[in-house]
Design an enzyme around this catalytic site. Structure first.
Site, PDB file in Angstrom:
ATOM      1  N   LYS A  36       0.831  -1.201   0.000  1.00  0.00           N
ATOM      2  CA  LYS A  36       0.000   0.000   0.000  1.00  0.00           C
ATOM      3  C   LYS A  36       0.867   1.253   0.000  1.00  0.00           C
ATOM      4  O   LYS A  36       0.543   2.254  -0.650  1.00  0.00           O
ATOM      5  CB  LYS A  36      -0.906  -0.020   1.231  1.00  0.00           C
ATOM      6  CG  LYS A  36      -1.843   1.166   1.306  1.00  0.00           C
ATOM      7  CD  LYS A  36      -2.803   1.036   2.491  1.00  0.00           C
ATOM      8  CE  LYS A  36      -3.592   2.315   2.691  1.00  0.00           C
ATOM      9  NZ  LYS A  36      -4.424   2.262   3.918  1.00  0.00           N
ATOM     10  N   LYS A  44      17.344 -13.676 -33.657  1.00  0.00           N
ATOM     11  CA  LYS A  44      16.873 -12.420 -34.245  1.00  0.00           C
ATOM     12  C   LYS A  44      16.620 -12.664 -35.717  1.00  0.00           C
ATOM     13  O   LYS A  44      17.347 -13.459 -36.314  1.00  0.00           O
ATOM     14  CB  LYS A  44      17.921 -11.313 -34.091  1.00  0.00           C
ATOM     15  CG  LYS A  44      18.298 -10.945 -32.680  1.00  0.00           C
ATOM     16  CD  LYS A  44      17.312  -9.977 -32.070  1.00  0.00           C
ATOM     17  CE  LYS A  44      17.723  -9.648 -30.616  1.00  0.00           C
ATOM     18  NZ  LYS A  44      16.725  -8.874 -29.904  1.00  0.00           N
ATOM     19  N   ASP A  77      15.445 -17.569 -26.951  1.00  0.00           N
ATOM     20  CA  ASP A  77      14.418 -16.857 -27.707  1.00  0.00           C
ATOM     21  C   ASP A  77      14.457 -15.385 -27.348  1.00  0.00           C
ATOM     22  O   ASP A  77      14.851 -15.010 -26.237  1.00  0.00           O
ATOM     23  CB  ASP A  77      13.019 -17.378 -27.332  1.00  0.00           C
ATOM     24  CG  ASP A  77      12.709 -18.736 -27.930  1.00  0.00           C
ATOM     25  OD1 ASP A  77      13.186 -19.025 -29.035  1.00  0.00           O
ATOM     26  OD2 ASP A  77      11.971 -19.505 -27.275  1.00  0.00           O
ATOM     27  N   GLU A 130      12.661 -12.277 -25.891  1.00  0.00           N
ATOM     28  CA  GLU A 130      11.660 -12.320 -24.808  1.00  0.00           C
ATOM     29  C   GLU A 130      10.257 -12.008 -25.292  1.00  0.00           C
ATOM     30  O   GLU A 130       9.279 -12.367 -24.625  1.00  0.00           O
ATOM     31  CB  GLU A 130      12.047 -11.366 -23.669  1.00  0.00           C
ATOM     32  CG  GLU A 130      11.857  -9.878 -23.952  1.00  0.00           C
ATOM     33  CD  GLU A 130      13.006  -9.262 -24.723  1.00  0.00           C
ATOM     34  OE1 GLU A 130      13.929  -9.996 -25.125  1.00  0.00           O
ATOM     35  OE2 GLU A 130      12.979  -8.030 -24.924  1.00  0.00           O
ATOM     36  N   HIS A 172      14.531 -13.110 -17.409  1.00  0.00           N
ATOM     37  CA  HIS A 172      14.661 -11.916 -18.255  1.00  0.00           C
ATOM     38  C   HIS A 172      14.138 -10.699 -17.503  1.00  0.00           C
ATOM     39  O   HIS A 172      13.148 -10.794 -16.784  1.00  0.00           O
ATOM     40  CB  HIS A 172      13.878 -12.103 -19.560  1.00  0.00           C
ATOM     41  CG  HIS A 172      14.265 -11.106 -20.600  1.00  0.00           C
ATOM     42  ND1 HIS A 172      13.753  -9.833 -20.628  1.00  0.00           N
ATOM     43  CD2 HIS A 172      15.143 -11.183 -21.624  1.00  0.00           C
ATOM     44  CE1 HIS A 172      14.288  -9.168 -21.643  1.00  0.00           C
ATOM     45  NE2 HIS A 172      15.130  -9.966 -22.269  1.00  0.00           N
ATOM     46  N   GLY A 214      22.746 -10.062 -28.885  1.00  0.00           N
ATOM     47  CA  GLY A 214      21.714 -10.282 -29.908  1.00  0.00           C
ATOM     48  C   GLY A 214      22.280  -9.910 -31.261  1.00  0.00           C
ATOM     49  O   GLY A 214      22.935 -10.729 -31.919  1.00  0.00           O
TER      50      GLY A 214
END
Lengths: 386, 386
Positions: free
Chosen positions: A84, A130, A157, A159, A247, A337
């Site tokens: 909260k 990719k 892979d 994400e 990830h 990547g």
């Protein structure tokens, strides 16, 4: 006890806020009707340990919470320390210190992943399929064949690639599993493929078991969009006897603001490690995302302190390897990547460039392009610098 | 198509950021090697629909994403629209517009909860067990007896009360179920008790079914700390044939910063409604948390547009009822913690004060204390104002 550091900007009454948290996020107030429970209430109240003014006028309040208030997991912890109160205004959680046995230990971590790969004393090299969306399962297998033959340790892979019609998760696994088997038969090398597992919680857990039964040797999970409780369920499941790669997608939503939310070190370091991740991806400070070296170091240390593999990512290319070796040492997975897939001579050359970079590096000394013979590394350095 | 509005502060190149999102959060770039997949890639790219400069110099960029990129759930949606990009810097998601059939419809929502309670045309009144931690199961039953006899519609656990030794979840349910049964036998009235369900995902789902089999008639879930995927699993489970109350704990971590994260309307309105919640708690703007009337109205409208019950909370007391009726109308659950439990004459008087307030209110006209006879309402107004 659980200790949490909250930072309040200059101008905020830190003492008042700290008291509000210590009381409001635990027992709340009580009156004479509940005098007979006084002891139980006192045992469950938070306590303000200290308030320290910083040079910029901000204050860091440390609050201690009884461990008995929570269930040993991340969700009940977050609900208590920031539930909260997160809606009350200005304040950022910088650090969470937990008892040694709080949470779930990784099943694999650094030692277990090295053991599966039979790779000891060097950084591991990881690639990402990719383009992210639009390839079919056979395209994935084709890419994997290239990079795995070139010596890659791990592939994952993207994400954002879920269980989509163009390349259903089980099709990707089936097509890639064949390649992994061939590589193993031909070279004796294990290559890990972290399959992105998705879906609502019940299906995700079921699908993970299905993937394991069908030959998956690693999983990728977007922990922050699916929930820490899902990572914990996977980590605690004896059927999931393969490493889980966490990830950081969505971390910025709760960490990027200077004065709100939680620090990246807490979310991507402390909490991921205590929720049972085997390896955690996070932005490298050399990379394409705005991270500082100090922030990255905190994440890395939080992870290593629990034996979890740090995976610096985003903008990684062969040119940063000498500095990465100096900054990170060997117990790290370098995750690239486009830094592999967009190598001018193809993805296999992208992988070779990384291994050449690791072999030829003197930690901390940038490459001298004049001394690099024609090679995938040289082509990479010409493209991305170093 | 899925449309998302991102706001970038003045000084940020909104066009560049928007293109980065449209491409980087979908396909990414590709080269000649994948020319044969050109069509698949183009079908999956995001598109910048518009960029509108606001009077304060900020820009709102609207980006359209193909629905085929995601799985119809919240987690894959968040990963696509804000996953990696959330770590890239400054930008806040203000709105998400989804196809009509995206997500999960609530099993109950406004109509179903009214039907279970057999209460038509008035706001419902909900209380929270207080103090939050330290009471045992019998204490809970005692409190429930008081407030349920006084006519309360719904009660919930405090969100930080998990499955703790002092009052295990199943003990609380057992003790309170007896009270609910007695009330029903004596008066024919159903009172809902939203039990806080906790634990790692697999156990939480299992425990929820256990609670239903053992007489639970509502659940409370801290959706943001456990994960939207867990709410979706509960909402889709035919065995969970009771309403699910979604708690906003932790929302501030992703919504409170002006220029980062997502708006409260997206997280507590759009996403909660599409993940299958039957009723959603959020801070009322009269209350103790810093919410604006406009923000609250957006959440309320997002929820009602999918038939989900809005539950304004935090700082609610009988004095605000006339204004609440004017602002909210009848299709709302007024949720009070201390505003019921801390009534000077006890919790039952706290409940009676609310019903008197509803009966005596002229929407929009504050109470005139001189005209209120001695009553629980008068005592409440004297304590909390109105």
């Amino acid at each position: 006890m659980i200790e949490v550091d909250y930072r309040f900007p200059a101008g905020i009454d830190a003492e008042k806020q700290a008291k509000t948290i210590a009381v409001g996020q635990t027992v709340g107030t009580w009156d004479a009707r509940f005098a007979h429970r006084e002891e139980a209430f006192r045992d469950r109240l938070g306590k303000v340990v200290s308030i320290k003014t910083q040079s910029d006028g901000s204050n860091i309040a440390t609050i201690a919470f009884p461990r008995a208030n929570v269930e040993g997991d991340i969700a009940s912890l977050l609900t208590m320390i920031f539930g909260k109160y997160s809606m009350a205004g200005v304040g950022k959680i910088l650090a969470v210190r937990l008892p040694e046995d709080y949470g779930i230990r990784p099943k694999f971590g650094i030692a277990g992943i090295r053991n599966r790969l039979q790779v000891g004393d060097r950084p591991l090299v990881m690639a990402i399929f990719k383009p992210a969306l639009g390839l079919n399962a056979e395209d994935h297998a084709g890419i994997l064949q290239e990079v795995a033959s070139a010596g890659l340790d791990i592939i994952k892979d993207d994400e954002i690639l879920g269980d989509l019609e163009v390349a259903p998760t089980s099709d990707r696994l089936r097509a890639c599993r064949r390649v992994l088997d061939t590589i193993y038969q031909e070279t004796g090398r294990t290559v890990l493929y972290a399959v992105n597992v998705t879906g609502r919680a019940d299906r995700l857990l079921e699908r993970s078991r299905y993937l394991v039964r069908n030959g998956a040797n690693a999983l990728l999970l977007n922990v922050l969009t699916y929930g820490f409780s899902v990572l914990e369920a996977l980590a605690a499941d004896p059927e999931i006897d393969i490493p889980i790669f966490a990830h950081p997608a969505f971390a910025g939503a709760m960490c990027a603001a200077p004065d709100f939310g939680l620090s990246y070190a807490v979310v991507l370091g402390t909490l991921m490690a205590r929720a049972g991740a085997d390896a955690v991806l996070y932005p490298a400070h050399y990379g394409s995302l705005p991270f500082s070296a100090a922030e990255e170091a905190q994440i890395r240390e939080e992870l290593r302190s629990r034996g979890v593999f740090p995976v610096p990512s985003a903008g990684i290319h062969p040119g940063i390897v000498p500095q990465a070796l100096a900054d990170y040492g060997n117990d790290v997975i370098l995750n690239a990547g486009t830094g592999i897939m967009d190598h001018p001579d193809g993805a296999a050359a992208g992988v070779r460039a990384f291994f050449e970079a690791i072999d030829l590096s003197t930690p901390g000394q940038p490459f001298n392009l004049d001394r690099i013979p024609p090679s995938p590394l040289r082509v990479a350095l010409e493209k991305w610098g170093g």
